[in-house]
Scaffold this active site. Structure first.
Site, PDB file in Angstrom:
ATOM      1  N   HIS A 268      65.693  12.820   9.530  1.00 34.09           N
ATOM      2  CA  HIS A 268      66.408  14.073   9.831  1.00 34.09           C
ATOM      3  C   HIS A 268      67.497  13.868  10.879  1.00 34.09           C
ATOM      4  O   HIS A 268      68.341  14.759  11.061  1.00 34.09           O
ATOM      5  CB  HIS A 268      65.428  15.200  10.190  1.00 34.09           C
ATOM      6  CG  HIS A 268      64.953  15.227  11.599  1.00 34.09           C
ATOM      7  ND1 HIS A 268      63.735  14.714  11.999  1.00 34.09           N
ATOM      8  CD2 HIS A 268      65.530  15.733  12.715  1.00 34.09           C
ATOM      9  CE1 HIS A 268      63.592  14.891  13.300  1.00 34.09           C
ATOM     10  NE2 HIS A 268      64.668  15.509  13.765  1.00 34.09           N
TER      11      HIS A 268
ATOM     12  N   SER B 293      63.639  13.316  18.913  1.00 37.14           N
ATOM     13  CA  SER B 293      63.497  12.949  17.501  1.00 37.14           C
ATOM     14  C   SER B 293      63.998  11.542  17.230  1.00 37.14           C
ATOM     15  O   SER B 293      65.018  11.119  17.784  1.00 37.14           O
ATOM     16  CB  SER B 293      64.289  13.924  16.637  1.00 37.14           C
ATOM     17  OG  SER B 293      63.611  15.141  16.545  1.00 37.14           O
TER      18      SER B 293
ATOM     19  N   ASP C 294      59.662  11.278   7.059  1.00 39.57           N
ATOM     20  CA  ASP C 294      60.825  11.429   7.955  1.00 39.57           C
ATOM     21  C   ASP C 294      61.104  10.083   8.642  1.00 39.57           C
ATOM     22  O   ASP C 294      60.783   9.884   9.811  1.00 39.57           O
ATOM     23  CB  ASP C 294      60.531  12.532   8.980  1.00 39.57           C
ATOM     24  CG  ASP C 294      61.752  12.950   9.765  1.00 39.57           C
ATOM     25  OD1 ASP C 294      62.869  12.510   9.430  1.00 39.57           O
ATOM     26  OD2 ASP C 294      61.579  13.728  10.733  1.00 39.57           O
TER      27      ASP C 294
HETATM   28  C1  4AZ Z   1      63.035  18.837  17.624  1.00 37.61           C
HETATM   29  O1  4AZ Z   1      63.491  19.982  17.574  1.00 37.61           O
HETATM   30  C2  4AZ Z   1      61.611  18.653  17.912  1.00 37.61           C
HETATM   31  N1  4AZ Z   1      57.000  18.936  19.697  1.00 37.61           N
HETATM   32  C3  4AZ Z   1      61.105  17.383  18.079  1.00 37.61           C
HETATM   33  C4  4AZ Z   1      59.752  17.216  18.345  1.00 37.61           C
HETATM   34  C5  4AZ Z   1      58.936  18.288  18.435  1.00 37.61           C
HETATM   35  C6  4AZ Z   1      59.419  19.560  18.272  1.00 37.61           C
HETATM   36  C7  4AZ Z   1      60.770  19.746  18.011  1.00 37.61           C
HETATM   37  C8  4AZ Z   1      57.476  18.065  18.717  1.00 37.61           C
HETATM   38  O2  4AZ Z   1      63.766  17.872  17.448  1.00 37.61           O
END
Ligand code: 4AZ
Length: 232
Positions: free
Chosen positions: A41, A182, A87
């Site tokens: 993503h 992420s 992902d």
């Molecule tokens: C995000 O928005 C995101 N708590 C990444 C990880 C988590 C939540 C949101 C995990 O990129």
């Protein structure tokens, strides 16, 4: 990272960050001198020319000792943007990175999924609270507990379906990955076992963080076949 602590890149020298169109977007892990492991993503729908990878820097506002263009990226063909199944993506760099002792290093891929109720380390420049907008200037890290998958499935029952390509980790209500983390690594026994993927909010009591399960058979097969095809 919510509920973690500031650290320095020498503590997490495999951690890199990426910018898209000049803006910080995601983390990643160096799994060879030419390959970054990250989340699908983070790159889905974009072109490799839009990205740069930075290694060896603790802060987003310092000049990174290593920066590289992305020559190509390879998203799992099974990636689903609707439920975040598979992902995972591999980014091939335009040129190999120079490894720098204590600053830029490679991390091994996980061969066996981490044991439930053990602890693993997450790291990144993501926001330190669910409602923050800006990433953290200095890299942060936290230890989180690997949850039994049944516990995680119960947490998300009626909200989302967890697949075999996912694992969950958190200290509920306290520590979690969040927006901007992420693509970054969850490290267990010196190997990258998870990729920060998704969650409902961050560090909520009811909703743990969800990670791509690097050692799951579908993810391992994708990574191994792709590395064979594109070289490493
Ligand atoms: C995000 O928005 C995101 N708590 C990444 C990880 C988590 C939540 C949101 C995990 O990129």
């Amino acid at each position: 990272i919510v509920g973690g602590q500031e650290t320095t890149i020498d503590q997490v020298p495999y951690l890199v960050y990426m910018r898209q169109g000049g803006f910080f977007i995601c983390g990643g892990s160096l799994i060879s001198i030419r390959i970054v492991l990250s989340a699908a993503h983070c790159v889905s729908g974009a072109r490799p020319e839009e990205y740069m990878i930075y290694a060896g820097a603790s802060r987003l506002d310092e000049e990174a000792p290593v920066s590289r263009r992305v020559a190509s990226f390879h998203i799992s063909p099974s990636y689903s943007g609707s439920n975040f199944d598979m992902d995972v993506a591999l980014l091939k760099l335009g040129e190999a990175v120079h490894l720098m002792p204590g600053k830029v290093a490679i991390i091994a891929r996980c061969t066996n999924p981490p044991e439930a109720n053990s602890y693993a380390r997450i790291s990144g420049w993501g926001v330190t609270r669910e409602n923050n907008r800006n990433p953290a200037a200095q890299v942060r890290a936290a230890m989180v507990r690997i949850l039994p998958i049944e516990e995680c499935r119960r947490s998300y029952a009626g909200v989302a379906q967890l697949s075999d390509s996912m694992l969950c980790a958190a200290i509920r209500g306290l520590r979690d990955s969040c927006s901007g983390d992420s693509g970054g690594p969850l490290v267990y026994r010196g190997q990258v076992c998870g990729i920060v993927s998704w969650g409902f909010g961050c560090a909520r009591l009811a909703f743990p963080g969800v990670y791509t399960n690097v050692a799951s058979s579908r993810v391992r097969t994708f990574i191994e076949e792709t590395l064979r095809r594109i070289g490493h």
